[in-house]
Write a protein that holds these residues in place. Structure first.
Motif, mmCIF file in Angstrom:
data_model
loop_
_atom_site.group_PDB
_atom_site.id
_atom_site.type_symbol
_atom_site.label_atom_id
_atom_site.label_comp_id
_atom_site.label_asym_id
_atom_site.label_seq_id
_atom_site.Cartn_x
_atom_site.Cartn_y
_atom_site.Cartn_z
ATOM 1 N N ILE A 331 -8.129 39.146 41.137
ATOM 2 C CA ILE A 331 -9.595 39.115 41.133
ATOM 3 C C ILE A 331 -10.077 39.321 42.560
ATOM 4 N N PRO A 332 -10.632 40.479 42.880
ATOM 5 C CA PRO A 332 -11.047 40.757 44.260
ATOM 6 C C PRO A 332 -12.242 39.938 44.718
ATOM 7 N N ASN A 333 -13.078 39.523 43.772
ATOM 8 C CA ASN A 333 -14.268 38.763 44.134
ATOM 9 C C ASN A 333 -14.138 37.313 43.657
ATOM 10 N N LYS A 334 -15.237 36.647 43.441
ATOM 11 C CA LYS A 334 -15.230 35.246 43.040
ATOM 12 C C LYS A 334 -14.584 35.088 41.664
ATOM 13 N N PRO A 335 -13.653 34.080 41.544
ATOM 14 C CA PRO A 335 -13.000 33.885 40.237
ATOM 15 C C PRO A 335 -14.004 33.561 39.133
ATOM 16 N N GLU A 336 -13.718 34.001 37.914
ATOM 17 C CA GLU A 336 -14.571 33.722 36.770
ATOM 18 C C GLU A 336 -14.469 32.252 36.387
ATOM 19 N N ASP A 337 -15.383 31.813 35.535
ATOM 20 C CA ASP A 337 -15.329 30.436 35.052
ATOM 21 C C ASP A 337 -13.981 30.145 34.429
ATOM 22 N N GLY A 338 -13.412 28.971 34.746
ATOM 23 C CA GLY A 338 -12.126 28.592 34.178
ATOM 24 C C GLY A 338 -10.945 29.080 34.987
ATOM 25 N N LEU A 339 -11.201 29.895 36.035
ATOM 26 C CA LEU A 339 -10.120 30.418 36.863
ATOM 27 C C LEU A 339 -10.274 29.946 38.317
ATOM 28 N N GLN A 340 -9.182 30.055 39.039
ATOM 29 C CA GLN A 340 -9.188 29.756 40.469
ATOM 30 C C GLN A 340 -8.127 30.609 41.149
ATOM 31 N N TYR A 341 -8.258 30.765 42.445
ATOM 32 C CA TYR A 341 -7.239 31.515 43.168
ATOM 33 C C TYR A 341 -5.973 30.668 43.296
ATOM 34 N N LYS A 366 -5.006 38.132 45.932
ATOM 35 C CA LYS A 366 -5.999 37.270 45.288
ATOM 36 C C LYS A 366 -5.633 37.076 43.822
ATOM 37 N N ILE A 367 -4.512 36.334 43.651
ATOM 38 C CA ILE A 367 -3.996 36.090 42.301
ATOM 39 C C ILE A 367 -4.767 34.944 41.653
ATOM 40 N N ALA A 368 -5.184 35.143 40.406
ATOM 41 C CA ALA A 368 -5.941 34.118 39.688
ATOM 42 C C ALA A 368 -5.026 33.331 38.766
ATOM 43 N N ILE A 369 -5.313 32.049 38.638
ATOM 44 C CA ILE A 369 -4.615 31.177 37.703
ATOM 45 C C ILE A 369 -5.660 30.289 37.033
ATOM 46 N N PRO A 370 -5.284 29.617 35.956
ATOM 47 C CA PRO A 370 -6.276 28.744 35.303
ATOM 48 C C PRO A 370 -6.584 27.524 36.182
ATOM 49 N N LYS A 371 -7.682 26.866 35.915
ATOM 50 C CA LYS A 371 -8.056 25.676 36.668
ATOM 51 C C LYS A 371 -7.236 24.482 36.193
ATOM 52 N N ILE A 372 -6.125 24.301 36.893
ATOM 53 C CA ILE A 372 -5.273 23.147 36.603
ATOM 54 C C ILE A 372 -5.368 22.169 37.772
#
Length: 408
Positions: A331-341, A366-372
């Motif tokens: 994700i090059p920009n701000k992570p979507e809801d429910g995600l984080q870098y 800028k790898i995205a993962i779920p919000k854990i």
């Protein structure tokens, strides 16, 4: 025998107290008052077996009052030389040893001292008047009184020389170096505090550590050069001790908190409070010539003040590493809801000082993962959440940099 300079108690230059009377201090150019000429002075070992003398007994001569004490090595060492000078100028000069110590103490000392016992020296004792007229903080202390009764000079004993005596007898005492005692100096208080000893900015190098100072900002500043006086300043204010060490070890700026090892005998909770929570201020000002040594100096100051050994070490340690197991979500920009870098999650996890380090070799992506939650308590459970995003946490062992605080 010791040959150090004697340090006397400070006395006011303006006024002293003796026999419940106010006594005005005399300075160069002042005339000796009539009352002082005739003040009885107790003596021991007088060649004519006198018990008392007065300064008036020597009117018409150059009088040098030699204030001394038995505990002042420099004073004692100078007595034989001054005695020889007096003999050389016997018709024109009297060098009068003077002390506030008791007569029996001085008499015993002059008799017992191997060098002085052969000279038949006499001395004024029990002085409780002249020391207030001519206040001093260091002994020996020499007061030169001209043949006309004027205070000509106030010097060190080393300045009582044949050349200077000759000049004084000719009325040319201005060429003699003057002794300048700091009469307001208090050896029970820190140097330069409230100008104690000298102006507050008189130091060549100074380092101080204080408790947190309310009302000033938090800072951690690298050396700032002052070109005007060729000095530099290192400053850390209202910072915890680990943060202060960043001045000595710049790698601490980016090192995760859980790469700090507190290896002390006290409980971990105590060490954590002392070194990671409590706040202090630190400042070091020094000449530019030692600027290149500032990291070592900061480390030494902090180590010795806090009684610890703070240092950088490489250690082989168990850790978690990130492994790519499938297609990742970038994700090059701000992570979507429910995600984080991924990098943000690793940073949060590494903030727990007791957590096993997590090493991320993919910080440039800028790898995205779920919000854990920022913790790894159950590796399998975490990996089940990460698997759809092509990421896995793997137990590993690596050589990593650590900041270690242990006993000194």
């Amino acid at each position: 025998m010791l040959f150090g300079v004697g340090i006397a108690r400070p006395q006011s230059r303006e006024v002293g107290t003796a026999n419940n009377q106010n006594i005005t201090a005399l300075n160069i150019g002042d005339q000796i008052p009539d009352a002082l000429w005739n003040t009885p002075l107790q003596v021991v070992n007088h060649p004519q077996d006198k018990k008392n003398i007065t300064l008036a007994d020597y009117k018409g001569k150059l009088i040098i009052l030699d204030f001394w004490s038995t505990w002042c090595g420099t004073c004692v060492a100078a007595l034989p030389r001054l005695h020889e000078l007096e003999k050389e100028f016997k018709d024109d000069v009297i060098i009068l040893p003077m002390t506030d110590q008791k007569a029996n103490e001085i008499k015993a000392f002059l008799k017992k001292n191997r060098v002085l016992s052969r000279l038949n020296l006499f001395s004024v004792t029990d002085d409780n008047t002249y020391k207030f007229h001519f206040p001093y903080t260091m002994l020996p202390h020499e007061v030169w009184i001209s043949k006309s009764g004027e205070v000509q000079a106030i010097t060190h004993s080393s300045d009582v020389t044949k050349e200077n005596i000759t000049s004084a007898l000719k009325g040319n005492a201005n060429s003699i170096a003057q002794k300048k005692d700091n009469l307001t100096y208090d050896d029970t208080r820190p140097l330069l505090l409230n100008n104690n000893g000298a102006d507050g900015d008189f130091f060549v190098s100074r380092s101080i550590i204080t408790l947190a100072i309310e009302g000033i900002p938090r800072s951690n500043a690298l050396p700032k050069v002052n070109e005007k006086d060729s000095t530099f300043r290192v400053l850390s204010t209202n910072a915890d001790i680990r943060r202060m060490y960043e001045l000595a070890f710049r790698e601490l700026l980016t090192m995760p908190p859980n790469r700090t090892k507190l290896e002390l005998k006290e409980p971990f909770s105590v060490s954590e409070k002392r070194f990671l929570q409590d706040k202090y201020c630190y400042e070091w000002i020094a000449p530019l010539s030692v600027l290149k040594h500032f990291p070592q100096k900061v480390q030494a100051d902090l180590n010795y003040h806090f009684g610890i050994n703070g240092r950088m070490e490489k250690r082989n340690t168990k850790c978690y590493t990130i492994k790519i197991i499938g297609k990742t979500t970038i994700i090059p920009n701000k992570p979507e809801d429910g995600l984080q870098y991924l990098s943000a999650w690793v940073n949060k996890t590494n903030k727990d000082i007791q957590h096993i380090p997590v090493v991320n070799d993919f910080t440039d992506q800028k790898i995205a993962i779920p919000k854990i939650a920022p913790a790894i308590e159950d590796v399998e459970a975490v990996n089940r959440q990460l698997k759809p995003f092509g990421i896995a946490i793997v137990e590993d062992e690596r050589v990593l940099d650590f900041f270690v605080i242990s006993e000194l």
